[in-house]
Structure formats: structure tokens, C-alpha cells
Design a protein around this motif. Structure first.
Motif, PDB file in Angstrom:
ATOM      1  N   LEU A  64       0.794  -1.205  -0.166  1.00  0.00           N
ATOM      2  CA  LEU A  64       0.035   0.117  -0.104  1.00  0.00           C
ATOM      3  C   LEU A  64       0.800   1.294  -0.072  1.00  0.00           C
ATOM      4  O   LEU A  64       0.442   2.246  -0.705  1.00  0.00           O
ATOM      5  CB  LEU A  64      -1.015  -0.097   1.229  1.00  0.00           C
ATOM      6  CG  LEU A  64      -1.934   1.175   1.227  1.00  0.00           C
ATOM      7  CD1 LEU A  64      -2.896   1.240  -0.028  1.00  0.00           C
ATOM      8  CD2 LEU A  64      -3.069   1.010   2.509  1.00  0.00           C
ATOM      9  N   PRO A  65       2.230   1.406   0.738  1.00  0.00           N
ATOM     10  CA  PRO A  65       2.720   2.573   0.528  1.00  0.00           C
ATOM     11  C   PRO A  65       3.273   2.794  -0.703  1.00  0.00           C
ATOM     12  O   PRO A  65       3.467   3.915  -1.184  1.00  0.00           O
ATOM     13  CB  PRO A  65       4.107   2.104   1.641  1.00  0.00           C
ATOM     14  CG  PRO A  65       3.519   1.186   2.808  1.00  0.00           C
ATOM     15  CD  PRO A  65       2.310   0.369   1.776  1.00  0.00           C
ATOM     16  N   ARG A  66       3.624   1.771  -1.456  1.00  0.00           N
ATOM     17  CA  ARG A  66       4.141   1.912  -2.935  1.00  0.00           C
ATOM     18  C   ARG A  66       2.897   2.597  -3.834  1.00  0.00           C
ATOM     19  O   ARG A  66       2.988   3.629  -4.598  1.00  0.00           O
ATOM     20  CB  ARG A  66       4.285   1.030  -3.528  1.00  0.00           C
ATOM     21  CG  ARG A  66       5.868   0.140  -3.076  1.00  0.00           C
ATOM     22  CD  ARG A  66       6.282  -1.096  -3.824  1.00  0.00           C
ATOM     23  NE  ARG A  66       7.690  -1.040  -3.484  1.00  0.00           N
ATOM     24  CZ  ARG A  66       8.452  -2.050  -4.268  1.00  0.00           C
ATOM     25  NH1 ARG A  66       7.653  -2.936  -5.379  1.00  0.00           N
ATOM     26  NH2 ARG A  66       9.570  -2.250  -3.869  1.00  0.00           N
ATOM     27  N   ALA A  67       1.712   1.894  -3.603  1.00  0.00           N
ATOM     28  CA  ALA A  67       0.476   2.864  -4.271  1.00  0.00           C
ATOM     29  C   ALA A  67       0.385   4.017  -3.945  1.00  0.00           C
ATOM     30  O   ALA A  67       0.239   4.947  -4.906  1.00  0.00           O
ATOM     31  CB  ALA A  67      -0.719   2.051  -3.890  1.00  0.00           C
ATOM     32  N   GLN A  68       0.522   4.596  -2.569  1.00  0.00           N
ATOM     33  CA  GLN A  68       0.379   5.906  -2.090  1.00  0.00           C
ATOM     34  C   GLN A  68       1.678   6.421  -2.511  1.00  0.00           C
ATOM     35  O   GLN A  68       1.020   7.870  -2.918  1.00  0.00           O
ATOM     36  CB  GLN A  68       0.155   5.810  -0.663  1.00  0.00           C
ATOM     37  CG  GLN A  68      -0.956   5.352  -0.046  1.00  0.00           C
ATOM     38  CD  GLN A  68      -0.973   4.953   1.368  1.00  0.00           C
ATOM     39  OE1 GLN A  68       0.225   4.818   1.930  1.00  0.00           O
ATOM     40  NE2 GLN A  68      -2.191   4.907   1.842  1.00  0.00           N
ATOM     41  N   LYS A  69       2.784   6.083  -2.670  1.00  0.00           N
ATOM     42  CA  LYS A  69       3.761   6.807  -3.310  1.00  0.00           C
ATOM     43  C   LYS A  69       3.740   7.163  -4.636  1.00  0.00           C
ATOM     44  O   LYS A  69       3.896   8.179  -5.107  1.00  0.00           O
ATOM     45  CB  LYS A  69       5.109   6.136  -2.997  1.00  0.00           C
ATOM     46  CG  LYS A  69       6.080   6.644  -3.544  1.00  0.00           C
ATOM     47  CD  LYS A  69       7.526   6.047  -3.232  1.00  0.00           C
ATOM     48  CE  LYS A  69       8.961   6.825  -3.873  1.00  0.00           C
ATOM     49  NZ  LYS A  69       9.960   5.656  -3.449  1.00  0.00           N
ATOM     50  N   GLY A  70       2.921   6.177  -5.505  1.00  0.00           N
ATOM     51  CA  GLY A  70       2.665   6.542  -6.915  1.00  0.00           C
ATOM     52  C   GLY A  70       1.747   7.739  -7.063  1.00  0.00           C
ATOM     53  O   GLY A  70       1.546   8.470  -7.959  1.00  0.00           O
ATOM     54  N   ARG A  71       0.666   7.541  -6.214  1.00  0.00           N
ATOM     55  CA  ARG A  71      -0.479   8.901  -6.139  1.00  0.00           C
ATOM     56  C   ARG A  71       0.402  10.287  -5.673  1.00  0.00           C
ATOM     57  O   ARG A  71      -0.042  11.337  -6.352  1.00  0.00           O
ATOM     58  CB  ARG A  71      -1.668   8.404  -5.179  1.00  0.00           C
ATOM     59  CG  ARG A  71      -2.582   9.372  -5.049  1.00  0.00           C
ATOM     60  CD  ARG A  71      -3.723   8.920  -4.225  1.00  0.00           C
ATOM     61  NE  ARG A  71      -4.954   9.962  -4.236  1.00  0.00           N
ATOM     62  CZ  ARG A  71      -5.078  10.851  -3.273  1.00  0.00           C
ATOM     63  NH1 ARG A  71      -4.191  11.027  -2.307  1.00  0.00           N
ATOM     64  NH2 ARG A  71      -6.286  11.634  -3.432  1.00  0.00           N
TER      65      ARG A  71
END
Length: 108
Positions: A64-71
Motif C-alpha cells: 500500500l505505501p508503494r501505491a500511495q507513493k505513486g499517487r
């Protein structure tokens, strides 16, 4: 025996013209949500384009932190576009609101 070639009004072959007509009928109006697997540079770019085009976007990655980082990267790019006057702040805010980072693929 020679084959006759059929041409469409715009000069393309009839078969290609029929394919184009088929795509015109099946426009992407039925699509409301775009799922993007992978929030790296390419995935985030796809998510940004889809969000700016008006689609709801589900952005997934292995954590999830990677997805948030993409956002977050998309937010930075849109903020830069606002600063340079290339995009309205309201359009950027709407695009950001359409992107939902998730962990699980069941959301896609």
C-alpha cells in the motif's frame, strides 16, 4: 482471376473502414473505472492520464505505501502543472480525487 479492391470514402480499404466503424460504435462510454496494477513510473502515468480523462482509477501495487507513493508522485506532477499554468487547480484536484490507492487486487 483478379480481386476487386473495395475502398471506403476516406481512402482506406473496406475491411479497415469496417473495423474503424466498429470502434466508433463501441466507444469507451461504458467504462467508468480503470484499474492499474503497478504504481511505478508507467503505472502512475497511466493512472494520471485516466484520472484526467474523467475515469475513476484504482491504483494497486505490492504494498500500500508503494501505491500511495505513486499517487503522491501524481499529486506532485499535477501541482507542477498548476504552477506552470498548464492545468487548472480545480481540474488537478478533481483528478487527484479520482485516484484510489489499494493493496489488494480484489478492488480491481
Amino acid at each position: 482471376m483478379a480481386r476487386a479492391r473495395l475502398w471506403s470514402p476516406d481512402g482506406t480499404k473496406a475491411r479497415e473502414w469496417a473495423r474503424v466503424r466498429m470502434w466508433e460504435k463501441a466507444r469507451m462510454t461504458d467504462i467508468q473505472t480503470v484499474g492499474v496494477i503497478g504504481a511505478g513510473q508507467m503505472g502512475a502515468g497511466i493512472a494520471q492520464v485516466a484520472a484526467q480523462a474523467g475515469y475513476e482509477v484504482i491504483l494497486s501495487d505490492v504494498a500500500l505505501p508503494r501505491a500511495q507513493k505513486g499517487r503522491d508522485g501524481i499529486i506532485r506532477l499535477l501541482a507542477t502543472g498548476v504552477e506552470k499554468g498548464k492545468i487548472a487547480a480545480s481540474d488537478a484536484d478533481e483528478a487527484i480525487a479520482r485516484i484510489t490507492p489499494v493493496l489488494s487486487l480484489i478492488h480491481i
